[in-house]
Design an enzyme around this catalytic site. Structure first.
Site, mmCIF file in Angstrom:
data_model
loop_
_atom_site.group_PDB
_atom_site.id
_atom_site.type_symbol
_atom_site.label_atom_id
_atom_site.label_comp_id
_atom_site.label_asym_id
_atom_site.label_seq_id
_atom_site.Cartn_x
_atom_site.Cartn_y
_atom_site.Cartn_z
ATOM 1 N N ASP A 160 0.825 -1.203 0.000
ATOM 2 C CA ASP A 160 0.000 0.000 0.000
ATOM 3 C C ASP A 160 0.866 1.262 0.000
ATOM 4 O OD1 ASP A 160 0.938 -0.417 2.581
ATOM 5 O OD2 ASP A 160 -1.045 -0.580 3.502
ATOM 6 N N TYR A 161 1.947 1.227 0.758
ATOM 7 C CA TYR A 161 2.862 2.370 0.816
ATOM 8 C C TYR A 161 3.513 2.613 -0.551
ATOM 9 C CZ TYR A 161 6.810 5.260 2.391
ATOM 10 O OH TYR A 161 7.716 6.266 2.554
ATOM 11 N N ALA A 162 4.033 1.544 -1.157
ATOM 12 C CA ALA A 162 4.699 1.683 -2.450
ATOM 13 C C ALA A 162 3.739 2.192 -3.513
ATOM 14 C CB ALA A 162 5.302 0.334 -2.868
ATOM 15 N N SER A 164 0.971 3.939 -3.111
ATOM 16 C CA SER A 164 0.572 5.328 -2.846
ATOM 17 C C SER A 164 1.666 6.305 -3.244
ATOM 18 C CB SER A 164 0.202 5.507 -1.374
ATOM 19 O OG SER A 164 1.335 5.374 -0.534
#
Length: 272
Positions: A160-162, A164
């Site tokens: 999810d971080y990557a 976003s």
């Protein structure tokens, strides 16, 4: 010194843990040291006060404002308060982020939505309300604090971080091109392995073994070609440069602040 004299910097995500210096705090202080008035925003009043104390110690003109940047009404109000206090917004600095460990199978849809909202929607909303202020004056600079994780596959399980951060890079480029004729520049800064309180607190993608859960600084340092982790002040130096007239012909770019690790990861991936 003085590269940002008489400028107003709206720093979203400016707070910091008392145990260290965050990227947001370092950038807020660095803007102030270069002469900017700093409008520091964070949803955590305690974290915000840490940064405000640092600004005060440096003799920086600054104002703190507590707001949840995922809430459109609060974003609009924060921009209004800043403009009312200082007349304009010359620099918009988006520095809000979080992550949930796991890939598509492990994380929940709620986790995914939460990370997208915090990492990406906050930047969108900040641009939505700050851009009209900038375009009306035909002048402004926007910096997105993205991540190297959005460009290269580090093997981390923070999907999810990557995702976003990759989207944030595209948001920055679209904003840059759409507003170039209006005198507004926009760029994304991509930190690599930076020793921040956030990085030290989450399960690490560079732990010594798969069972480790803490950030392992020696192992992380060994991965960086320069042989050491970056600091929030490295990120702040890039932010000040991009906000200054020294970077007046730079827009729509992504600037890595990573000690070269992005190149080694990309090379390893290509070789595989």
């Amino acid at each position: 010194m003085g590269r940002l004299t008489d400028k107003t910097a709206f720093v979203a995500g400016a707070g910091s843990a008392s145990t260290g210096v965050s990227n947001g705090m370092a950038c807020a202080v660095a803007y102030g040291r270069e002469g900017a008035r700093v409008f520091a925003v964070d949803r955590d009043a305690t974290a915000l006060n840490v940064t405000l104390a640092a600004l005060s110690e440096d003799g920086v003109t600054g104002t703190g404002h507590v707001a949840d940047m995922t809430d459109e009404a609060q974003v609009a109000a924060a921009v209004e308060v800043c403009v009312r206090a200082y007349g304009t917004i010359d620099i918009l600095h988006n520095n809000i982020g979080t992550a949930t460990a796991g890939g598509p199978v492990e994380i929940s849809e709620d986790d995914w939505d939460r990370v997208m909202e915090i990492n990406l929607t906050t930047a969108f909303l900040a641009c939505k309300y700050a851009l009209p202020v900038m375009t009306a004056r035909k002048s402004g600079v926007i910096s997105m604090i993205s991540s190297l994780a959005g460009q290269v596959d580090s093997g981390s399980a923070y999907i999810d971080y990557a995702a976003s951060k990759a989207a944030m890079d595209q948001l920055a480029q679209a904003v840059a091109i759409d507003n170039a004729a209006n005198g507004v520049r926009c760029n994304a800064i991509l930190p690599g392995l930076i020793a921040t309180p956030f990085a030290m607190a989450v399960p690490s993608v560079v732990a010594k073994t798969a069972k480790d859960t803490d950030f392992n600084a020696p192992v992380a340092s060994d991965l960086v070609p320069m042989g050491h982790l970056g600091t929030p002040w490295d990120v702040a130096g890039a932010a000040v440069f991009l906000a200054s007239d020294d970077a007046r012909f730079i827009t729509g770019t992504t600037l890595r602040v990573d000690g070269g690790i992005g190149n080694t990861i990309a090379t390893a991936g290509a070789a595989a």
